[in-house]
Each structure stands twice: as structure tokens, then as C-alpha cells.
Motif scaffolding. Sequence first.
Motif, PDB file in Angstrom:
ATOM      1  N   VAL A   1      13.482 -15.829  12.417  1.00  0.00           N
ATOM      2  CA  VAL A   1      12.895 -15.605  11.092  1.00  0.00           C
ATOM      3  C   VAL A   1      13.445 -16.615  10.078  1.00  0.00           C
ATOM      4  N   ILE A   2      14.747 -16.850  10.098  1.00  0.00           N
ATOM      5  CA  ILE A   2      15.344 -17.806   9.154  1.00  0.00           C
ATOM      6  C   ILE A   2      14.824 -19.215   9.414  1.00  0.00           C
ATOM      7  N   PHE A   3      14.722 -19.610  10.683  1.00  0.00           N
ATOM      8  CA  PHE A   3      14.211 -20.937  11.025  1.00  0.00           C
ATOM      9  C   PHE A   3      12.771 -21.111  10.555  1.00  0.00           C
ATOM     10  N   ASN A   4      11.971 -20.062  10.673  1.00  0.00           N
ATOM     11  CA  ASN A   4      10.579 -20.139  10.230  1.00  0.00           C
ATOM     12  C   ASN A   4      10.477 -20.262   8.713  1.00  0.00           C
TER      13      ASN A   4
ATOM     14  N   PRO B   1       8.208  -9.050  17.055  1.00  0.00           N
ATOM     15  CA  PRO B   1       7.715  -7.715  16.671  1.00  0.00           C
ATOM     16  C   PRO B   1       7.971  -6.659  17.736  1.00  0.00           C
ATOM     17  N   PHE B   2       7.881  -7.062  19.007  1.00  0.00           N
ATOM     18  CA  PHE B   2       8.142  -6.107  20.082  1.00  0.00           C
ATOM     19  C   PHE B   2       9.581  -5.598  20.022  1.00  0.00           C
TER      20      PHE B   2
ATOM     21  N   VAL C   1       6.457   2.079   2.781  1.00  0.00           N
ATOM     22  CA  VAL C   1       5.756   2.001   1.494  1.00  0.00           C
ATOM     23  C   VAL C   1       4.885   0.752   1.429  1.00  0.00           C
ATOM     24  N   CYS C   2       5.441  -0.364   1.887  1.00  0.00           N
ATOM     25  CA  CYS C   2       4.665  -1.615   1.879  1.00  0.00           C
ATOM     26  C   CYS C   2       3.462  -1.528   2.803  1.00  0.00           C
ATOM     27  N   ASN C   3       3.622  -0.894   3.959  1.00  0.00           N
ATOM     28  CA  ASN C   3       2.489  -0.764   4.870  1.00  0.00           C
ATOM     29  C   ASN C   3       1.355   0.039   4.260  1.00  0.00           C
ATOM     30  N   ILE C   4       1.709   1.117   3.560  1.00  0.00           N
ATOM     31  CA  ILE C   4       0.674   1.938   2.932  1.00  0.00           C
ATOM     32  C   ILE C   4       0.007   1.185   1.782  1.00  0.00           C
ATOM     33  N   VAL C   5       0.816   0.472   0.987  1.00  0.00           N
ATOM     34  CA  VAL C   5       0.253  -0.289  -0.135  1.00  0.00           C
ATOM     35  C   VAL C   5      -0.650  -1.407   0.371  1.00  0.00           C
ATOM     36  N   VAL C   6      -0.189  -2.127   1.396  1.00  0.00           N
ATOM     37  CA  VAL C   6      -0.974  -3.243   1.924  1.00  0.00           C
ATOM     38  C   VAL C   6      -2.270  -2.739   2.556  1.00  0.00           C
TER      39      VAL C   6
ATOM     40  N   ASP D   1       3.280 -12.244   2.677  1.00  0.00           N
ATOM     41  CA  ASP D   1       4.382 -12.856   3.430  1.00  0.00           C
ATOM     42  C   ASP D   1       5.736 -12.454   2.859  1.00  0.00           C
ATOM     43  N   LEU D   2       5.827 -12.367   1.538  1.00  0.00           N
ATOM     44  CA  LEU D   2       7.081 -11.954   0.913  1.00  0.00           C
ATOM     45  C   LEU D   2       7.424 -10.513   1.259  1.00  0.00           C
ATOM     46  N   LEU D   3       6.437  -9.634   1.221  1.00  0.00           N
ATOM     47  CA  LEU D   3       6.689  -8.238   1.587  1.00  0.00           C
ATOM     48  C   LEU D   3       7.108  -8.112   3.047  1.00  0.00           C
ATOM     49  N   ASN D   4       6.469  -8.883   3.924  1.00  0.00           N
ATOM     50  CA  ASN D   4       6.842  -8.848   5.335  1.00  0.00           C
ATOM     51  C   ASN D   4       8.261  -9.354   5.538  1.00  0.00           C
ATOM     52  N   LEU D   5       8.646 -10.382   4.782  1.00  0.00           N
ATOM     53  CA  LEU D   5      10.006 -10.910   4.894  1.00  0.00           C
ATOM     54  C   LEU D   5      11.040  -9.895   4.404  1.00  0.00           C
ATOM     55  N   ILE D   6      10.729  -9.214   3.305  1.00  0.00           N
ATOM     56  CA  ILE D   6      11.639  -8.185   2.792  1.00  0.00           C
ATOM     57  C   ILE D   6      11.805  -7.057   3.798  1.00  0.00           C
TER      58      ILE D   6
END
Length: 306
Positions: free
Chosen positions: A14-17, A34-35, A203-208, A221-226
Amino acid sequence: FWDFLILFFCLPVVIFNEITKRRLLGDVSCRIVPFMEVSSLGVTTFSLCALGIDRFHAATSPQASTRPIEQCQSIIAKLAVIWVGSMTLSVPEILLWQLAQDASPVSGVVTEYCTMKPSSNLPESVYSLVLTYQNARMWWYFGCYFCLPILFTISCQLVTRRIRGTAKSDCRGTKHGQCESHLNCTIIALTVIYGLCTTPENVCNIVVAYMSPDMSKQTLDLLNLINQFFLFFKCSVTPVLLLCLCRPLGQAFMDCCCCCCEGCGPDTTSSEGSADSKLKTEMSSSIFFDKPRETPPPLLALGTPC
């Protein structure tokens, strides 16, 4: 051990990406990361449920103070069920994600990212199952990996307290009762940390799910990173919390580290302290299972007659 795998493999990817905008290991990492992350949630969820059941059995056992230690084969069987079950439930994540590329309209730099889109090369039956999983993924996350461990732990704790409150036990306030309370507090602390770290993702999944058309790709992307870094935080804090709250486990870990640092060499000056610590370890409870309260062996003469 699974938390270590998450920090050792997923965190560098994740950091490298984020730094290079390139995906390390390409499409493989888009499927494996993800798995492993979802498997980590499953391992924690089912482990908390298993620990809650164990504490309930400890409270309802007719001879709680002389409850035998669980056999190693039984523990390994439970761990195998937890791990295999968690990885089996996470298999759809491998088929759901794939690598995508996008060129910046300003600089023209090609960036790689992972997108939740099943491959069209899958068989029709598998493709329909993956689509069904994608549509139900948000509520599956929320129900299985958030509500289940929290509600299960709360229910086990309430029932355990109710049984202990109605039972007239003479061991209340003894070392065994204090150990039981300490282990219950450990499980509650692990559940609280897990709930706090997984709440933002749910919460982010429901909002998205209901506002994704109105949100930009940068925001998503920011929410996924958080959410990912909250998972990394949970994987970092949980082992430390377990070692600090579970004194037998923490002491065994420190002894192992000191033994490795000192080369495991015999030390004649610390023989008396080692004997005392060994005696205390034998008389104390195990991490999550109760040792039988037997008569301690007679002390041997160590050092001087004093």
C-alpha cells in the motif's frame, strides 16, 4: 501471526503504491491484499467468538477451579477451523478485484490502482456469484465482521456476569476469581479495539454505497486509504495489547526474548530467581484456559539454609 502477515506483506504494498503510483506485484497484489485483509477480519471475528465461548464455559463449569487444561490437538483443531473458515469466506475477494490503469489528464502519467470489478473471463455461474457478493458485500461486512463479534462478546459477558451474580461462589475474590476477571477484561479490550478500528470502514462503505455518484475518485481513494491504515493500526495494537494485558503470555514472550538475547546460557547467580519464577508460573493460570489447582510441589533447598 496473521496480524504480522498483514503488516509484513500488505503495508509495504500500500505504501509503495501511494508513493510511486505503481502497484507492487501488479494484478497479484490487487487480489491477494484484499483477500488477506478480509481474512484478517474473519480471523479476529471468529477468535473473539471462540474466546467468548471459552469464558462462558469457564463461568458455567461446575468445577471451574479444577478445570483441566485443553489439549493441544483441540486447540489446533479450533485454530484450523477459524483460519480455514476465514480464508474460505474471503475467496470471493480474489475474483472481485483487478488491476486498472488511468492516465492523468494534466501530466499524462499513468497510475495503477485496484478496482472492484469482476473479470469478464470468469465462467457465467462464477461471475453471477461474484456479482451477488459484490452487491451484498457492504451488509456482509457490517453483519459478519462488525456486528457478530461485538454482539457475541457483549452477550457472553452479560450471561457470564448474570451466572456469576446468581451463583453463590466461595472463590469470589480469590486468585482464581481475579484471574477470571482479568481474562474477561482482556477480551473486552480486544473487542473495543477491534470495534473502534472497523467502525470507520463500515461507515465509509455505507456512505459510499449511497453517495458514490456524487463523490470524486480522489475522495474514494482517500477513504479507502484511511480504512486500510485503520486496519494496519488494529494489526499493530492488538498483539501489543494482548501481551500487556495477558500477563502469562507477556511474561513468556519477555522470557523468550531475554533467552534469545542472552544465548540461553545457564546463569548460576539467577538460579534462585529462576526457581521462584518457575514456581509462580506453575501456580498461575494459563492464558485462556484454567489450570487445575493442585498442591504445589515441595520446595527444594536452594543456596544457603537461610
